[in-house]
Design a protein around this motif. Sequence first.
Motif, PDB file in Angstrom:
ATOM      1  N   SER A  64      45.265  36.149  37.959  1.00  0.00           N
ATOM      2  CA  SER A  64      46.227  37.247  37.880  1.00  0.00           C
ATOM      3  C   SER A  64      45.573  38.580  37.582  1.00  0.00           C
ATOM      4  O   SER A  64      46.221  39.630  37.721  1.00  0.00           O
ATOM      5  CB  SER A  64      47.274  36.955  36.794  1.00  0.00           C
ATOM      6  OG  SER A  64      48.164  35.944  37.200  1.00  0.00           O
ATOM      7  N   LEU A  65      44.308  38.573  37.145  1.00  0.00           N
ATOM      8  CA  LEU A  65      43.647  39.801  36.726  1.00  0.00           C
ATOM      9  C   LEU A  65      42.556  40.269  37.686  1.00  0.00           C
ATOM     10  O   LEU A  65      42.064  41.396  37.554  1.00  0.00           O
ATOM     11  CB  LEU A  65      43.044  39.604  35.323  1.00  0.00           C
ATOM     12  CG  LEU A  65      44.077  39.400  34.215  1.00  0.00           C
ATOM     13  CD1 LEU A  65      43.401  38.951  32.925  1.00  0.00           C
ATOM     14  CD2 LEU A  65      44.878  40.668  33.973  1.00  0.00           C
ATOM     15  N   THR A  66      42.162  39.434  38.640  1.00  0.00           N
ATOM     16  CA  THR A  66      41.157  39.849  39.620  1.00  0.00           C
ATOM     17  C   THR A  66      41.762  40.855  40.592  1.00  0.00           C
ATOM     18  O   THR A  66      42.986  40.937  40.745  1.00  0.00           O
ATOM     19  CB  THR A  66      40.622  38.649  40.409  1.00  0.00           C
ATOM     20  OG1 THR A  66      41.706  38.070  41.161  1.00  0.00           O
ATOM     21  CG2 THR A  66      40.016  37.594  39.489  1.00  0.00           C
ATOM     22  N   THR A  67      40.905  41.600  41.272  1.00  0.00           N
ATOM     23  CA  THR A  67      41.422  42.573  42.229  1.00  0.00           C
ATOM     24  C   THR A  67      42.158  41.875  43.370  1.00  0.00           C
ATOM     25  O   THR A  67      43.171  42.392  43.870  1.00  0.00           O
ATOM     26  CB  THR A  67      40.290  43.453  42.784  1.00  0.00           C
ATOM     27  OG1 THR A  67      39.260  42.622  43.323  1.00  0.00           O
ATOM     28  CG2 THR A  67      39.705  44.331  41.703  1.00  0.00           C
ATOM     29  N   THR A  68      41.688  40.696  43.755  1.00  0.00           N
ATOM     30  CA  THR A  68      42.375  39.950  44.811  1.00  0.00           C
ATOM     31  C   THR A  68      43.743  39.473  44.335  1.00  0.00           C
ATOM     32  O   THR A  68      44.746  39.600  45.045  1.00  0.00           O
ATOM     33  CB  THR A  68      41.531  38.734  45.248  1.00  0.00           C
ATOM     34  OG1 THR A  68      40.279  39.188  45.748  1.00  0.00           O
ATOM     35  CG2 THR A  68      42.245  37.942  46.328  1.00  0.00           C
ATOM     36  N   GLY A  69      43.786  38.939  43.121  1.00  0.00           N
ATOM     37  CA  GLY A  69      45.046  38.452  42.574  1.00  0.00           C
ATOM     38  C   GLY A  69      46.052  39.562  42.372  1.00  0.00           C
ATOM     39  O   GLY A  69      47.242  39.410  42.683  1.00  0.00           O
TER      40      GLY A  69
END
Length: 296
Positions: free
Chosen positions: A166-171
Amino acid sequence: MTQEYATRYPLLLVPGLLGFVRVLIYPYWFGVVKPLERGGARVFPVMVSGVNSTEIRGEQLLLVIEQVMRDTGASKVNLIGHSQGALTVRYVAARRPDLVASVTSVAGPNHGSELADFLERRFPAGTPGGRVVNAIIGLMDWLIRIFETGYRGPRLPTDITASHQSLTTTGVALFNRRYPQGLPATWGGDGEELVDGVRYYSWSGILTPGRTNRGLNLIDGSNIVCRLFARTFIKERGQCDGMVGRFSSRLGKVIGDDFPLDHFDSVNQMIGLVGKGARPVQLFLEHAARLKAAGL
């Protein structure tokens, strides 16, 4: 008691990753709640899962909002979220704008965190390094829950993998496609301030040599941690608070994105140890006055 911060709707403070209301006698929002209350504000530091997906945390927050509304008689609430809490309040406002007067992102990773990306690259899930990172996060979450004294509800679920994604740029990019309210149309710009009847605001800080590494931060270990984490940033190198990039944090009307604050300083978290010239509590007080002036 004055009424200078007496907003029309209650203020709900939503923590980020590994968040809490109070650990033993120590509050997450150190020194923030009492000054707001002395100015007439109704303030509710709330608890959601410390480690879980933004959507799960958002559904938990919806239940809290409904309870606060029943208890206070309010028809809406003002939501202020720190770090992942910013994504959490955005989710709620997108799903139920009828319940939300305003959303405020404080150091929120509204376009993802490069630190989360680094951990995903360096310590992938299923590898020995990934298992160690997850074990550390799990242990921290367990300790917080054991010593949490400000929350008296049912046990909240933990999902470390979902939280990280939820915190990655992809997520966050996937999240933003579903819930774009308040996002800038261009990188580094401002977003729409009013969407679906909800006002959107944000502020954040950056590590500023000579300021964030001075003052009381000289004895604050969390500032050292933030400076180490800042080395993982590529796109926003030199323009981050150690966990969230300056431009990644922007949402709605941007109050400021370059305050001399590391990620923990943004909520005055480490017993008020902040850098030279930093006044994080004042930002909350000024914002409450801003919300009041807007009739919120």
